[in-house]
Design a protein around this motif. Structure first.
Motif, PDB file in Angstrom:
ATOM      1  N   ARG A 171       0.809  -1.220   0.000  1.00 44.76           N
ATOM      2  CA  ARG A 171       0.000   0.000   0.000  1.00 44.76           C
ATOM      3  C   ARG A 171       0.840   1.267   0.000  1.00 44.76           C
ATOM      4  N   SER A 172       2.077   1.188   0.492  1.00 50.49           N
ATOM      5  CA  SER A 172       2.922   2.385   0.517  1.00 50.49           C
ATOM      6  C   SER A 172       3.640   2.620  -0.811  1.00 50.49           C
ATOM      7  N   PHE A 173       3.511   1.702  -1.748  1.00 50.21           N
ATOM      8  CA  PHE A 173       4.134   1.877  -3.057  1.00 50.21           C
ATOM      9  C   PHE A 173       3.442   3.002  -3.829  1.00 50.21           C
ATOM     10  N   ALA A 174       4.239   3.821  -4.492  1.00 49.51           N
ATOM     11  CA  ALA A 174       3.669   4.675  -5.529  1.00 49.51           C
ATOM     12  C   ALA A 174       3.153   3.768  -6.643  1.00 49.51           C
ATOM     13  N   PHE A 175       1.979   4.064  -7.150  1.00 54.45           N
ATOM     14  CA  PHE A 175       1.393   3.244  -8.214  1.00 54.45           C
ATOM     15  C   PHE A 175       0.684   4.194  -9.188  1.00 54.45           C
ATOM     16  N   PRO A 176       1.452   4.786 -10.101  1.00 52.95           N
ATOM     17  CA  PRO A 176       0.933   5.870 -10.949  1.00 52.95           C
ATOM     18  C   PRO A 176       0.153   5.380 -12.166  1.00 52.95           C
ATOM     19  N   PHE A 177      -0.856   4.574 -11.906  1.00 52.31           N
ATOM     20  CA  PHE A 177      -1.669   4.021 -12.992  1.00 52.31           C
ATOM     21  C   PHE A 177      -3.147   4.083 -12.600  1.00 52.31           C
ATOM     22  N   GLU A 178      -4.003   3.978 -13.585  1.00 50.61           N
ATOM     23  CA  GLU A 178      -5.435   3.813 -13.313  1.00 50.61           C
ATOM     24  C   GLU A 178      -5.613   2.509 -12.542  1.00 50.61           C
ATOM     25  N   GLU A 179      -6.062   2.578 -11.290  1.00 53.90           N
ATOM     26  CA  GLU A 179      -6.040   1.403 -10.421  1.00 53.90           C
ATOM     27  C   GLU A 179      -7.442   0.892 -10.131  1.00 53.90           C
ATOM     28  N   TRP A 180      -7.548  -0.446 -10.026  1.00 54.15           N
ATOM     29  CA  TRP A 180      -8.793  -1.100  -9.671  1.00 54.15           C
ATOM     30  C   TRP A 180      -8.669  -1.751  -8.297  1.00 54.15           C
ATOM     31  N   THR A 181      -9.776  -1.891  -7.624  1.00 54.77           N
ATOM     32  CA  THR A 181      -9.823  -2.620  -6.359  1.00 54.77           C
ATOM     33  C   THR A 181     -10.042  -4.098  -6.659  1.00 54.77           C
ATOM     34  N   ALA A 182      -9.087  -4.924  -6.267  1.00 54.17           N
ATOM     35  CA  ALA A 182      -9.174  -6.354  -6.555  1.00 54.17           C
ATOM     36  C   ALA A 182     -10.119  -7.048  -5.575  1.00 54.17           C
ATOM     37  N   PRO A 183     -10.734  -8.139  -5.988  1.00 56.12           N
ATOM     38  CA  PRO A 183     -11.577  -8.903  -5.064  1.00 56.12           C
ATOM     39  C   PRO A 183     -10.713  -9.591  -4.009  1.00 56.12           C
ATOM     40  N   PRO A 184     -11.299  -9.970  -2.871  1.00 53.18           N
ATOM     41  CA  PRO A 184     -10.519 -10.692  -1.861  1.00 53.18           C
ATOM     42  C   PRO A 184     -10.092 -12.063  -2.390  1.00 53.18           C
ATOM     43  N   LEU A 185      -8.796 -12.329  -2.321  1.00 51.38           N
ATOM     44  CA  LEU A 185      -8.236 -13.586  -2.809  1.00 51.38           C
ATOM     45  C   LEU A 185      -7.229 -14.115  -1.794  1.00 51.38           C
ATOM     46  N   ALA A 186      -7.028 -15.410  -1.786  1.00 51.14           N
ATOM     47  CA  ALA A 186      -6.064 -16.002  -0.859  1.00 51.14           C
ATOM     48  C   ALA A 186      -5.558 -17.320  -1.420  1.00 51.14           C
ATOM     49  N   ILE A 187      -4.328 -17.641  -1.079  1.00 52.96           N
ATOM     50  CA  ILE A 187      -3.792 -18.980  -1.301  1.00 52.96           C
ATOM     51  C   ILE A 187      -4.245 -19.838  -0.124  1.00 52.96           C
ATOM     52  N   GLU A 188      -4.835 -20.976  -0.393  1.00 54.23           N
ATOM     53  CA  GLU A 188      -5.278 -21.881   0.661  1.00 54.23           C
ATOM     54  C   GLU A 188      -4.735 -23.276   0.378  1.00 54.23           C
ATOM     55  N   VAL A 189      -4.003 -23.827   1.347  1.00 54.44           N
ATOM     56  CA  VAL A 189      -3.367 -25.127   1.177  1.00 54.44           C
ATOM     57  C   VAL A 189      -3.668 -26.003   2.384  1.00 54.44           C
ATOM     58  N   GLN A 190      -3.452 -27.286   2.222  1.00 56.33           N
ATOM     59  CA  GLN A 190      -3.539 -28.250   3.309  1.00 56.33           C
ATOM     60  C   GLN A 190      -2.145 -28.855   3.459  1.00 56.33           C
ATOM     61  N   TRP A 191      -1.428 -28.451   4.504  1.00 55.16           N
ATOM     62  CA  TRP A 191      -0.025 -28.807   4.647  1.00 55.16           C
ATOM     63  C   TRP A 191       0.227 -29.729   5.830  1.00 55.16           C
ATOM     64  N   ARG A 192       1.237 -30.581   5.637  1.00 49.49           N
ATOM     65  CA  ARG A 192       1.811 -31.338   6.739  1.00 49.49           C
ATOM     66  C   ARG A 192       2.829 -30.449   7.451  1.00 49.49           C
ATOM     67  N   ALA A 193       3.306 -30.926   8.598  1.00 50.66           N
ATOM     68  CA  ALA A 193       4.311 -30.162   9.340  1.00 50.66           C
ATOM     69  C   ALA A 193       5.554 -29.946   8.489  1.00 50.66           C
ATOM     70  N   SER A 194       5.970 -30.952   7.727  1.00 52.42           N
ATOM     71  CA  SER A 194       7.183 -30.840   6.905  1.00 52.42           C
ATOM     72  C   SER A 194       7.021 -29.800   5.811  1.00 52.42           C
ATOM     73  N   ASP A 195       5.794 -29.649   5.294  1.00 52.83           N
ATOM     74  CA  ASP A 195       5.556 -28.637   4.262  1.00 52.83           C
ATOM     75  C   ASP A 195       5.728 -27.232   4.831  1.00 52.83           C
ATOM     76  N   LEU A 196       5.164 -27.012   6.014  1.00 58.31           N
ATOM     77  CA  LEU A 196       5.278 -25.691   6.629  1.00 58.31           C
ATOM     78  C   LEU A 196       6.728 -25.392   6.999  1.00 58.31           C
ATOM     79  N   LEU A 197       7.431 -26.386   7.518  1.00 62.15           N
ATOM     80  CA  LEU A 197       8.843 -26.179   7.863  1.00 62.15           C
ATOM     81  C   LEU A 197       9.669 -25.893   6.608  1.00 62.15           C
ATOM     82  N   GLY A 198       9.372 -26.583   5.525  1.00 59.11           N
ATOM     83  CA  GLY A 198      10.087 -26.322   4.275  1.00 59.11           C
ATOM     84  C   GLY A 198       9.846 -24.921   3.775  1.00 59.11           C
ATOM     85  N   TYR A 199       8.597 -24.456   3.870  1.00 54.94           N
ATOM     86  CA  TYR A 199       8.279 -23.091   3.448  1.00 54.94           C
ATOM     87  C   TYR A 199       9.006 -22.063   4.317  1.00 54.94           C
ATOM     88  N   VAL A 200       8.948 -22.227   5.633  1.00 52.65           N
ATOM     89  CA  VAL A 200       9.615 -21.290   6.540  1.00 52.65           C
ATOM     90  C   VAL A 200      11.113 -21.216   6.233  1.00 52.65           C
TER      91      VAL A 200
END
Length: 247
Positions: free
Chosen positions: A169-198
């Motif tokens: 939000r603090s970025f300058a964005f000098p373009f005609e801007e639209w409000t995006a819909p709410p979006l999210a990445i949703e996953v089902q992870w094991r402990a090893s997946d979360l540790l690998g990501y971290v």
């Protein structure tokens, strides 16, 4: 023009553990574009967004300044990978219908990148900066993850991380801007997946340099203890923040 390289040494883990974006994101962006001939995905990493764009665009050019990241990128018949900085894509002028930067724009020289986007974008092309911040996990493990994020590795986050936490939000964005819909990445992870990501976090590299692997390994033991069943899959959510506009 140099670039800050926090990920080349972990490019294999980046490819294995970084989450994949939702198809709803690609559908939304493609729907904004007058044409879907060519998408340019800059700072593509190992292609998490690039290969999804190929489902909606005839051709995708995916670039990253890190050669090891490109070497580990996911292959797709309609995705062409190149080692190139975001500010110097190498594309022809007025050639791209969509320009995306997923979890990468906070590393760019924005003025130079915007100039390049204007150069390579067709008239009416769309520019999208996409980021995700702190994960949301179930109540059993969320406090531990947030403690590790803020208190353990917190002092080692690069200064640019604040832009991610602010959703760009603090970025300058000098373009005609639209409000995006709410979006999210949703996953089902094991402990090893979360540790690998971290372990792909740029701050973990700084923590390792200062204190070694012990704090990371301690976090892993604590997480495994809370998880109880290592193979159990738990819901993990990454809310997306977007800056989207017309060039």
């Amino acid at each position: 023009m140099s670039f800050k390289d926090h990920f080349s040494t972990k490019s294999g883990d980046y490819a294995a553990y970084r989450p994949t974006y939702p198809y709803a994101l690609v559908d939304y962006l493609a729907g904004l574009c007058p044409q879907t001939d060519l998408a340019l995905d800059v700072g593509c990493g190992t292609g998490q967004l690039s290969v999804l764009l190929a489902d909606r665009f005839e051709r995708v050019i995916a670039t990253d300044a890190s050669a090891p990241q490109i070497e580990k990128a996911q292959t797709h018949d309609r995705v062409e990978y190149h080692v190139a900085k975001a500010e110097q894509s190498g594309l022809a002028a007025a050639s791209a219908d969509l320009i995306t930067a997923g979890q990468a724009a906070h590393w760019f020289n924005l003025d130079a990148f915007y100039a390049e986007a204007r150069r390579v974008g067709k008239p009416g092309a769309v520019l999208a900066l996409i980021t995700y911040g702190v994960i949301e996990a179930d109540p059993d493990i969320d406090p531990l993850v947030r403690h590790f994020y803020k208190d353990v590795v917190g002092p080692y986050w690069p200064l640019e991380r604040r832009h991610v936490e602010e959703g760009y939000r603090s970025f300058a964005f000098p373009f005609e801007e639209w409000t995006a819909p709410p979006l999210a990445i949703e996953v089902q992870w094991r402990a090893s997946d979360l540790l690998g990501y971290v372990d792909t976090w740029s701050a973990v590299r700084g923590l390792e340099a200062a204190q070694g692997r012990q704090p990371v390994e301690e976090f892993g033991r604590e997480l495994q203890a809370l998880w109880c069943e290592p193979e159990r899959r738990r819901p993990i959510r990454f809310p997306l923040s977007l800056r989207v506009g017309r060039l």
